[in-house]
Design a protein around this motif. Structure first.
Motif, PDB file in Angstrom:
ATOM      1  N   ASP A 127      -4.881   4.226   6.663  1.00  0.00           N
ATOM      2  CA  ASP A 127      -4.786   3.853   5.241  1.00  0.00           C
ATOM      3  C   ASP A 127      -4.082   2.501   5.089  1.00  0.00           C
ATOM      4  O   ASP A 127      -4.530   1.613   4.373  1.00  0.00           O
ATOM      5  CB  ASP A 127      -3.930   4.863   4.450  1.00  0.00           C
TER       6      ASP A 127
ATOM      7  N   GLN B   1      -0.216  12.790  -1.781  1.00  0.00           N
ATOM      8  CA  GLN B   1      -1.200  13.852  -1.643  1.00  0.00           C
ATOM      9  C   GLN B   1      -1.382  14.599  -2.972  1.00  0.00           C
ATOM     10  O   GLN B   1      -0.389  14.919  -3.625  1.00  0.00           O
ATOM     11  CB  GLN B   1      -0.703  14.881  -0.638  1.00  0.00           C
TER      12      GLN B   1
ATOM     13  N   PHE C 191       0.854  -1.194   0.000  1.00  0.00           N
ATOM     14  CA  PHE C 191       0.000   0.000   0.000  1.00  0.00           C
ATOM     15  C   PHE C 191       0.885   1.238   0.000  1.00  0.00           C
ATOM     16  O   PHE C 191       1.883   1.317   0.723  1.00  0.00           O
ATOM     17  CB  PHE C 191      -0.894   0.044   1.257  1.00  0.00           C
TER      18      PHE C 191
ATOM     19  N   GLU D 252      12.267   8.571   2.382  1.00  0.00           N
ATOM     20  CA  GLU D 252      12.801   8.616   3.749  1.00  0.00           C
ATOM     21  C   GLU D 252      11.937   9.470   4.693  1.00  0.00           C
ATOM     22  O   GLU D 252      11.765   9.143   5.879  1.00  0.00           O
ATOM     23  CB  GLU D 252      14.226   9.180   3.679  1.00  0.00           C
ATOM     24  N   ASP D 253      11.369  10.564   4.171  1.00  0.00           N
ATOM     25  CA  ASP D 253      10.605  11.479   5.043  1.00  0.00           C
ATOM     26  C   ASP D 253       9.372  10.828   5.671  1.00  0.00           C
ATOM     27  O   ASP D 253       8.817  11.369   6.623  1.00  0.00           O
ATOM     28  CB  ASP D 253      10.210  12.753   4.266  1.00  0.00           C
TER      29      ASP D 253
ATOM     30  N   ALA E  40      17.350   6.622  -3.529  1.00  0.00           N
ATOM     31  CA  ALA E  40      16.254   7.451  -4.048  1.00  0.00           C
ATOM     32  C   ALA E  40      15.462   8.028  -2.900  1.00  0.00           C
ATOM     33  O   ALA E  40      14.508   8.757  -3.093  1.00  0.00           O
ATOM     34  CB  ALA E  40      15.332   6.606  -4.906  1.00  0.00           C
TER      35      ALA E  40
ATOM     36  N   LYS F 234      15.003  18.960   1.201  1.00  0.00           N
ATOM     37  CA  LYS F 234      14.419  17.993   0.260  1.00  0.00           C
ATOM     38  C   LYS F 234      13.585  18.710  -0.798  1.00  0.00           C
ATOM     39  O   LYS F 234      13.038  19.793  -0.531  1.00  0.00           O
ATOM     40  CB  LYS F 234      13.573  16.952   1.007  1.00  0.00           C
TER      41      LYS F 234
ATOM     42  N   VAL G 195       7.960   4.024   0.428  1.00  0.00           N
ATOM     43  CA  VAL G 195       7.896   5.488   0.579  1.00  0.00           C
ATOM     44  C   VAL G 195       9.306   6.062   0.579  1.00  0.00           C
ATOM     45  O   VAL G 195      10.284   5.327   0.702  1.00  0.00           O
ATOM     46  CB  VAL G 195       7.234   5.894   1.928  1.00  0.00           C
TER      47      VAL G 195
ATOM     48  N   HIS H 267       6.381   7.878  10.081  1.00  0.00           N
ATOM     49  CA  HIS H 267       4.941   7.602  10.067  1.00  0.00           C
ATOM     50  C   HIS H 267       4.663   6.102   9.960  1.00  0.00           C
ATOM     51  O   HIS H 267       3.690   5.602  10.516  1.00  0.00           O
ATOM     52  CB  HIS H 267       4.267   8.336   8.908  1.00  0.00           C
TER      53      HIS H 267
ATOM     54  N   GLY I 131      11.094  14.124  -6.903  1.00  0.00           N
ATOM     55  CA  GLY I 131      11.285  13.427  -5.615  1.00  0.00           C
ATOM     56  C   GLY I 131      10.202  12.386  -5.408  1.00  0.00           C
ATOM     57  O   GLY I 131      10.493  11.245  -5.016  1.00  0.00           O
ATOM     58  N   ASN I 132       8.962  12.745  -5.700  1.00  0.00           N
ATOM     59  CA  ASN I 132       7.856  11.779  -5.587  1.00  0.00           C
ATOM     60  C   ASN I 132       8.091  10.604  -6.535  1.00  0.00           C
ATOM     61  O   ASN I 132       7.835   9.444  -6.194  1.00  0.00           O
ATOM     62  CB  ASN I 132       6.508  12.414  -5.967  1.00  0.00           C
TER      63      ASN I 132
HETATM   64  P1  TYM Z   1       3.765  12.977  -0.088  1.00  0.00           P
HETATM   65  O1  TYM Z   1       2.554  13.228  -0.912  1.00  0.00           O
HETATM   66  O2  TYM Z   1       4.411  14.117   0.588  1.00  0.00           O
HETATM   67  O3  TYM Z   1       4.869  12.273  -0.959  1.00  0.00           O
HETATM   68  C1  TYM Z   1       4.582  11.128  -1.747  1.00  0.00           C
HETATM   69  C2  TYM Z   1       5.788  10.184  -1.776  1.00  0.00           C
HETATM   70  O4  TYM Z   1       6.937  10.866  -2.314  1.00  0.00           O
HETATM   71  C3  TYM Z   1       8.037  10.721  -1.426  1.00  0.00           C
HETATM   72  N1  TYM Z   1       8.866  11.946  -1.504  1.00  0.00           N
HETATM   73  C4  TYM Z   1      10.182  11.963  -1.756  1.00  0.00           C
HETATM   74  N2  TYM Z   1      11.059  10.968  -1.993  1.00  0.00           N
HETATM   75  C5  TYM Z   1      12.337  11.330  -2.244  1.00  0.00           C
HETATM   76  N3  TYM Z   1      12.771  12.601  -2.262  1.00  0.00           N
HETATM   77  C6  TYM Z   1      11.928  13.623  -2.031  1.00  0.00           C
HETATM   78  N4  TYM Z   1      12.372  14.883  -2.075  1.00  0.00           N
HETATM   79  C7  TYM Z   1      10.558  13.329  -1.758  1.00  0.00           C
HETATM   80  N5  TYM Z   1       9.472  14.084  -1.493  1.00  0.00           N
HETATM   81  C8  TYM Z   1       8.441  13.224  -1.343  1.00  0.00           C
HETATM   82  C9  TYM Z   1       7.407  10.556  -0.051  1.00  0.00           C
HETATM   83  O5  TYM Z   1       8.285   9.932   0.854  1.00  0.00           O
HETATM   84  C10 TYM Z   1       6.202   9.712  -0.367  1.00  0.00           C
HETATM   85  O6  TYM Z   1       6.532   8.350  -0.429  1.00  0.00           O
HETATM   86  N6  TYM Z   1       1.942  11.116   4.143  1.00  0.00           N
HETATM   87  C11 TYM Z   1       2.268  10.778   2.798  1.00  0.00           C
HETATM   88  C12 TYM Z   1       1.086  10.280   1.997  1.00  0.00           C
HETATM   89  C13 TYM Z   1       0.377   9.088   2.585  1.00  0.00           C
HETATM   90  C14 TYM Z   1       0.840   7.752   2.566  1.00  0.00           C
HETATM   91  C15 TYM Z   1      -0.198   7.009   3.197  1.00  0.00           C
HETATM   92  C16 TYM Z   1       2.010   7.145   2.119  1.00  0.00           C
HETATM   93  C17 TYM Z   1      -0.841   9.106   3.180  1.00  0.00           C
HETATM   94  N7  TYM Z   1      -1.187   7.827   3.556  1.00  0.00           N
HETATM   95  C18 TYM Z   1      -0.055   5.633   3.371  1.00  0.00           C
HETATM   96  C19 TYM Z   1       2.125   5.772   2.297  1.00  0.00           C
HETATM   97  C20 TYM Z   1       1.107   5.018   2.918  1.00  0.00           C
HETATM   98  C21 TYM Z   1       2.749  12.046   2.093  1.00  0.00           C
HETATM   99  O7  TYM Z   1       2.422  13.134   2.479  1.00  0.00           O
HETATM  100  O8  TYM Z   1       3.461  11.822   0.984  1.00  0.00           O
END
Ligand code: TYM
Length: 335
Positions: free
Chosen positions: A137, A11, A7, A150-151, A185, A197, A148, A155, A20-21
């Motif tokens: 979730d 957002q 899973f 690292e950030d 990554a 980041k 996911v 959670h 990054g995403n």
């Molecule tokens: P969100 O929307 O901020 O980011 C989505 C995914 O992108 C990764 N990410 C990064 N990876 C590498 N470098 C970066 N600069 C970078 N910026 C973002 C995030 O680690 C993430 O995997 N809380 C979560 C969303 C969420 C979620 C969940 C994730 C809600 N419910 C259940 C997993 C499982 C979030 O705000 O991700």
């Protein structure tokens, strides 16, 4: 052996996803959907933790789903849905609120980071309890793995703690998930500020590579990336964050190891490095942008795919919610 359940979600809080995403999450998702029973969510309720323009939110929810598909998520093979279409997520979040200690929620560093500038007084309670909805979730879908960046690690660790605590108190209701953070990554940095980041809420517009940027815009941003003055190409994130970030981008965009990328770059300096990064990133991102626009051209079909996903997702989430109700002693309703 049953296939492990995956899973993850993002957002819909900006006009586009960023590199990054893509690197931290989507790239892993695409590979893992081949070997896992994968569930991908557009977490629109999480986006509400900060004010959103309603029309934009609806548009960005479709756009995010379209970018998942354009990047390679197959909505027929995997389950792809919108969080608010499955109310069991919110209901489960309430139940998990009741087993979360105030102190443990207060230790979430993302909340602290996000409220650092203005203080927490005007931050919403939703932003504070956000990781508990995230736990819901994941647990609603009995996920074994959660890929996911690292950030998000903290959670997922909270999710594990809540699941374990609930199971100990009330019986084995939840699957305790693993975190899957991809080496190399896990964190992509802002091109203008390479110690921060890359983030949707980043301060420097030129530092963020949006998946929906035009190729010429991506190239310009990469060519203006902050580096340093010694012109030597070495992967050393601590002392050379800008150059190291460019090397990570090049490795990710070409599918090569960082070491191999460095070896192939002997000579040429930063100008040549930036040229190669720009070419590789554009080659990766341009088709995603085109495909996203194509998908957005038929919103009815996109909505149909999301409805299909919601139906599958609701069946799992409602079953989990039912188990949690029963374990907690909530009186069943007669139908
Ligand atoms: P969100 O929307 O901020 O980011 C989505 C995914 O992108 C990764 N990410 C990064 N990876 C590498 N470098 C970066 N600069 C970078 N910026 C973002 C995030 O680690 C993430 O995997 N809380 C979560 C969303 C969420 C979620 C969940 C994730 C809600 N419910 C259940 C997993 C499982 C979030 O705000 O991700």
């Amino acid at each position: 052996m049953t296939t492990a359940r995956l899973f993850s979600g993002m957002q819909p809080s900006a006009d586009s996803l960023h590199f990054g995403n893509y690197a931290g999450a989507l790239l892993q998702w695409i590979n893992m959907q081949e070997t896992h029973d994968a569930v991908f969510c557009v977490v629109d309720l999480h986006a509400l933790t900060v004010p959103q323009d309603p029309a934009k939110l609806a548009e960005n929810t479709r756009k995010t789903a379209a970018q998942y598909i354009a990047s390679g998520i197959d909505p027929h093979k995997s389950t792809l849905f919108v969080q608010s279409h499955v109310p069991a997520h919110s209901e489960l979040a309430w139940l998990l609120n009741t087993v979360t200690a105030f102190g443990e929620a207060s230790r979430m560093t993302q909340f602290k980071d996000k409220t650092q500038k203005q203080g927490s007084d005007n931050a919403t309670v939703g932003l504070f309890t956000y990781p508990i909805l995230q736990a819901a979730d994941i647990l609603a879908h009995d996920a074994n793995v959660v890929p996911v960046g690292e950030d998000q690690r903290q959670h997922i660790e909270l999710t594990r703690d809540l699941a374990t605590r609930f199971n100990q108190r009330y019986g084995p209701v939840f699957t305790v998930p693993e975190v899957t953070v991809m080496e190399g990554a896990a964190k992509i940095y802002d091109l203008q500020n390479p110690t921060a980041k890359m983030s949707k809420s980043g301060e420097s517009p030129a530092g963020i590579l949006w998946l929906l940027d035009e190729p010429a815009v991506l190239t310009k941003k990469i060519k203006s990336a902050v580096t340093d003055t010694d012109n030597s190409i070495v992967f050393d994130p601590e002392h050379k964050p800008g150059v190291s970030n460019l090397l990570s981008l090049l490795a990710l965009a070409t599918g090569k190891a960082v070491g191999d990328v460095v070896a192939s770059l002997s000579g040429g300096g930063y100008g040549a490095l930036k040229g190669e990064v720009a070419e590789a990133v554009v080659a990766k991102v341009a088709p995603i942008r085109e495909k996203t626009h194509e998908l957005l051209g038929d919103p009815a079909e996109l909505d149909r795919l999301l409805a299909l996903g919601a139906e599958k997702a609701a069946a799992t989430a409602e079953a989990t919610l039912g188990r949690a109700h029963e374990a907690l002693g909530l009186l069943p309703r007669l139908h």
